[in-house]
Design an enzyme around this catalytic site. Structure first.
Site, mmCIF file in Angstrom:
data_model
loop_
_atom_site.group_PDB
_atom_site.id
_atom_site.type_symbol
_atom_site.label_atom_id
_atom_site.label_comp_id
_atom_site.label_asym_id
_atom_site.label_seq_id
_atom_site.Cartn_x
_atom_site.Cartn_y
_atom_site.Cartn_z
ATOM 1 N N PRO A 168 0.821 -1.225 0.000
ATOM 2 C CA PRO A 168 0.000 0.000 0.000
ATOM 3 C C PRO A 168 0.852 1.272 0.000
ATOM 4 C CG PRO A 168 -0.891 -1.595 1.559
ATOM 5 C CD PRO A 168 0.379 -2.190 1.033
ATOM 6 N N SER A 171 6.115 2.146 -6.415
ATOM 7 C CA SER A 171 7.299 2.457 -7.220
ATOM 8 C C SER A 171 8.573 2.320 -6.399
ATOM 9 C CB SER A 171 7.206 3.887 -7.765
ATOM 10 O OG SER A 171 6.172 3.975 -8.710
ATOM 11 N N ILE A 220 -1.827 -7.483 -6.282
ATOM 12 C CA ILE A 220 -1.200 -8.747 -6.647
ATOM 13 C C ILE A 220 -2.036 -9.465 -7.710
ATOM 14 C CG2 ILE A 220 -0.281 -10.949 -5.792
ATOM 15 C CD1 ILE A 220 1.092 -8.287 -4.701
ATOM 16 N N GLN A 247 -11.773 6.780 -31.583
ATOM 17 C CA GLN A 247 -12.082 7.943 -32.429
ATOM 18 C C GLN A 247 -12.536 7.496 -33.821
ATOM 19 O OE1 GLN A 247 -12.064 10.812 -30.985
ATOM 20 N NE2 GLN A 247 -12.574 12.104 -32.721
ATOM 21 N N VAL A 248 -11.855 6.514 -34.385
ATOM 22 C CA VAL A 248 -12.248 6.017 -35.725
ATOM 23 C C VAL A 248 -13.676 5.483 -35.679
ATOM 24 C CG1 VAL A 248 -11.800 4.205 -37.452
ATOM 25 C CG2 VAL A 248 -9.881 5.505 -36.485
ATOM 26 N N GLU A 307 3.899 -3.358 -13.595
ATOM 27 C CA GLU A 307 5.309 -3.744 -13.836
ATOM 28 C C GLU A 307 6.213 -2.515 -13.892
ATOM 29 O OE1 GLU A 307 5.278 -8.189 -14.726
ATOM 30 O OE2 GLU A 307 6.868 -6.969 -15.519
HETATM 31 N N1 COS Z 1 19.701 -5.542 -11.876
HETATM 32 C C1 COS Z 1 20.569 -5.805 -10.869
HETATM 33 N N2 COS Z 1 20.793 -4.924 -9.855
HETATM 34 C C2 COS Z 1 20.140 -3.757 -9.898
HETATM 35 C C3 COS Z 1 19.213 -3.435 -10.905
HETATM 36 C C4 COS Z 1 19.027 -4.383 -11.947
HETATM 37 N N3 COS Z 1 18.197 -4.137 -12.949
HETATM 38 N N4 COS Z 1 18.726 -2.203 -10.668
HETATM 39 C C5 COS Z 1 19.277 -1.769 -9.536
HETATM 40 N N5 COS Z 1 20.137 -2.703 -9.069
HETATM 41 C C6 COS Z 1 21.006 -2.611 -7.881
HETATM 42 C C7 COS Z 1 21.843 -1.328 -7.896
HETATM 43 O O1 COS Z 1 23.034 -1.532 -8.628
HETATM 44 C C8 COS Z 1 22.091 -1.120 -6.420
HETATM 45 O O2 COS Z 1 23.092 -2.013 -6.015
HETATM 46 P P1 COS Z 1 24.263 -1.641 -4.926
HETATM 47 O O3 COS Z 1 23.576 -1.367 -3.633
HETATM 48 O O4 COS Z 1 25.113 -2.865 -4.877
HETATM 49 O O5 COS Z 1 24.948 -0.446 -5.479
HETATM 50 C C9 COS Z 1 20.784 -1.567 -5.778
HETATM 51 O O6 COS Z 1 20.194 -2.486 -6.703
HETATM 52 C C10 COS Z 1 19.831 -0.433 -5.470
HETATM 53 O O7 COS Z 1 19.528 0.183 -6.704
HETATM 54 P P2 COS Z 1 18.988 1.685 -6.794
HETATM 55 O O8 COS Z 1 19.825 2.566 -5.927
HETATM 56 O O9 COS Z 1 18.880 2.039 -8.238
HETATM 57 O O10 COS Z 1 17.536 1.564 -6.123
HETATM 58 P P3 COS Z 1 16.377 2.625 -5.920
HETATM 59 O O11 COS Z 1 15.794 2.434 -4.590
HETATM 60 O O12 COS Z 1 16.845 3.998 -6.300
HETATM 61 O O13 COS Z 1 15.182 2.172 -6.916
HETATM 62 C C11 COS Z 1 13.859 1.684 -8.851
HETATM 63 C C12 COS Z 1 15.232 1.730 -8.134
HETATM 64 C C13 COS Z 1 13.025 2.938 -8.714
HETATM 65 C C14 COS Z 1 14.266 1.504 -10.303
HETATM 66 C C15 COS Z 1 13.073 0.458 -8.328
HETATM 67 O O14 COS Z 1 12.564 0.673 -7.031
HETATM 68 C C16 COS Z 1 11.943 0.016 -9.252
HETATM 69 O O15 COS Z 1 12.163 -0.643 -10.265
HETATM 70 N N6 COS Z 1 10.670 0.385 -8.940
HETATM 71 C C17 COS Z 1 9.517 -0.049 -9.691
HETATM 72 C C18 COS Z 1 9.013 -1.334 -9.170
HETATM 73 C C19 COS Z 1 8.021 -1.995 -10.043
HETATM 74 O O16 COS Z 1 8.245 -2.209 -11.225
HETATM 75 N N7 COS Z 1 6.898 -2.358 -9.442
HETATM 76 C C20 COS Z 1 5.892 -3.103 -10.108
HETATM 77 C C21 COS Z 1 5.648 -4.337 -9.329
HETATM 78 S S1 COS Z 1 5.421 -5.750 -10.273
HETATM 79 S S2 COS Z 1 3.639 -5.581 -10.967
#
Ligand code: COS
Length: 379
Positions: free
Chosen positions: A127, A131, A156, A335-336, A362
């Site tokens: 909740p 992101s 979920i 629209q079409v 996602e």
């Molecule tokens: N693969 C491997 N490692 C990754 C990675 C990836 N794609 N992306 C980030 N990491 C690693 C980083 O390298 C970092 O590692 P270190 O601590 O060793 O340096 C660590 O993970 C933290 O990464 P980061 O600082 O980028 O994390 P943030 O908290 O800033 O967040 C986002 C990153 C916003 C990109 C992430 O929270 C995200 O993807 N959010 C969306 C989630 C989502 O898609 N939700 C839908 C649910 S499924 S329906």
């Protein structure tokens, strides 16, 4: 470089198209209206090899490539993306086990899911942490050789229908990504309860709900990876499961174009089929351009996954572009169709409602842009 599917992929595409058009398309409107979960057709998809496609052959699965899976999912989404989401969600739920499971965990859980029809749900969002994955609050406290889970997951997919969950929890609510762990959790463990099914705008055939964990004991043997590796497991999962979202979007968009083209040839105005007017022709041409680009970006990102390359940027580009394109294209399809398009008598309003969710789940398309930008700056 070659732009042709292989003969096997063409056969797979043809089989998925036949299944989608014969079995899914006829029931799509009914499930859209009732919101009833179409378990029977999803089981049929699994039996035909269109669900849980990523389980490697070593564990009794089909071991389809990401590109194969995208070819299948596009066809299914053409018929109904709500049902397509329920089907492709199994690969999302299983992916943490595929990317981070030990040999023993894979033998136990992947083999089970390959041999018996089961639905799997990926439990990441909460909740107050959608992101911001690192801010998740579902607590995993160590108790002997178990972990005890307390907290709530939300949004979920397959939540109320799944037999198995992959769940992300934190050892310490202040430790951000460094405290996150991933667990394999059977859905029938004591302490698990379901929230109400969400009454959604679109993709209404899919089951979306909250899940509450109240003192749920999970043995250490069901933790994926080391303590604190859960965040990276989630990210590595999403890198692999965003291409199929591009494929869902491409399928919806292709359906919108097919319906719009047919309607443009049939509908008359000013004494002529509306397809003879440039105003309509240009809309159709723009749709076709964007679909082509969405499909190519999706297939390229799936190819990156299949090559074992870091696919974060390409997967986010494909997901973001294809889903934004599907939104524009489905709005244009309405629209079409004019006034007719705004009614449930015609199929395009459903496509527009269904497409909207793709820009949100996602990872929102704002998060995709963040991932793309970070990958650019990182390199
Ligand atoms: N693969 C491997 N490692 C990754 C990675 C990836 N794609 N992306 C980030 N990491 C690693 C980083 O390298 C970092 O590692 P270190 O601590 O060793 O340096 C660590 O993970 C933290 O990464 P980061 O600082 O980028 O994390 P943030 O908290 O800033 O967040 C986002 C990153 C916003 C990109 C992430 O929270 C995200 O993807 N959010 C969306 C989630 C989502 O898609 N939700 C839908 C649910 S499924 S329906």
């Amino acid at each position: 470089m070659q732009f042709e599917l292989t003969d096997e992929q063409h056969a797979l595409q043809e089989a998925a198209r036949r299944f989608a058009r014969d079995e899914i398309a006829p029931i799509a409107a009914k499930h859209d209206q009732s919101g009833e979960f179409p378990r029977k057709v999803i089981q049929m998809a699994w039996e035909l090899g269109f669900a849980s496609t990523a389980i490697p052959t070593d564990y009794g699965g089909l071991g389809l490539s990401s590109l194969d899976n995208c070819v299948v999912i596009e066809e299914i989404a053409w018929a109904c993306s709500g049902i397509g989401t329920s089907i492709t969600c199994n690969d999302l739920g299983l992916m943490p086990i595929i990317v981070a499971g030990t040999e023993e965990q894979k033998q136990e859980w992947l083999t089970h899911c390959a041999s018996e029809f089961s639905l799997i749900a990926f439990c990441l969002s909460e909740p107050d942490a959608g992101s911001d994955v690192a801010g998740l609050q579902l607590l995993a406290e160590k108790a002997g050789s178990d972990y005890v889970l307390n907290g709530t997951k939300c949004w979920i997919t397959n939540g109320g229908e799944a037999d198995l969950y992959t769940v992300f929890a934190t050892l310490d609510r202040t430790s951000r990504h460094e405290g996150i762990c991933a667990f394999i959790v059977p859905a029938d463990l004591p302490g698990i309860s379901l929230g109400k099914k969400e009454d959604k705008l679109g993709q209404r055939a899919s089951d979306t709900r909250s899940i509450h964990f109240d003192g749920v004991r999970v043995p250490e043997s069901q933790r994926l990876g080391a303590e604190g590796e859960g965040f990276k497991i989630a990210m590595r999962t999403l890198d692999r499961t965003r291409p199929p979202i591009g494929a869902l979007a491409t399928g919806i968009a292709q359906r919108a174009l097919d319906e719009s083209t047919a309607y443009a040839l049939e509908r008359k105005a000013f004494g002529s089929a509306i397809g003879n007017f440039q105003a309509v022709q240009f809309i159709l041409a723009d749709m076709a351009k964007e679909i082509e680009a969405a499909r190519l970006l999706t297939q390229k990102s799936a190819w990156m996954v299949d090559q074992g390359r870091r696919a974060a940027k390409d997967s986010s580009i494909a997901k973001c572009f294809a889903t934004d394109a599907a939104m524009r294209i489905t709005v244009d399809a309405v629209q079409v169709f004019g006034g007719n398009g705004y009614t449930k008598e015609y199929p395009v309003e459903k496509l527009m409602r269904d497409a909207k969710l793709l820009q949100i789940y996602e990872g929102t398309n704002q998060i995709q842009r963040l991932v793309i930008a970070r990958e650019l700056l990182r390199s």
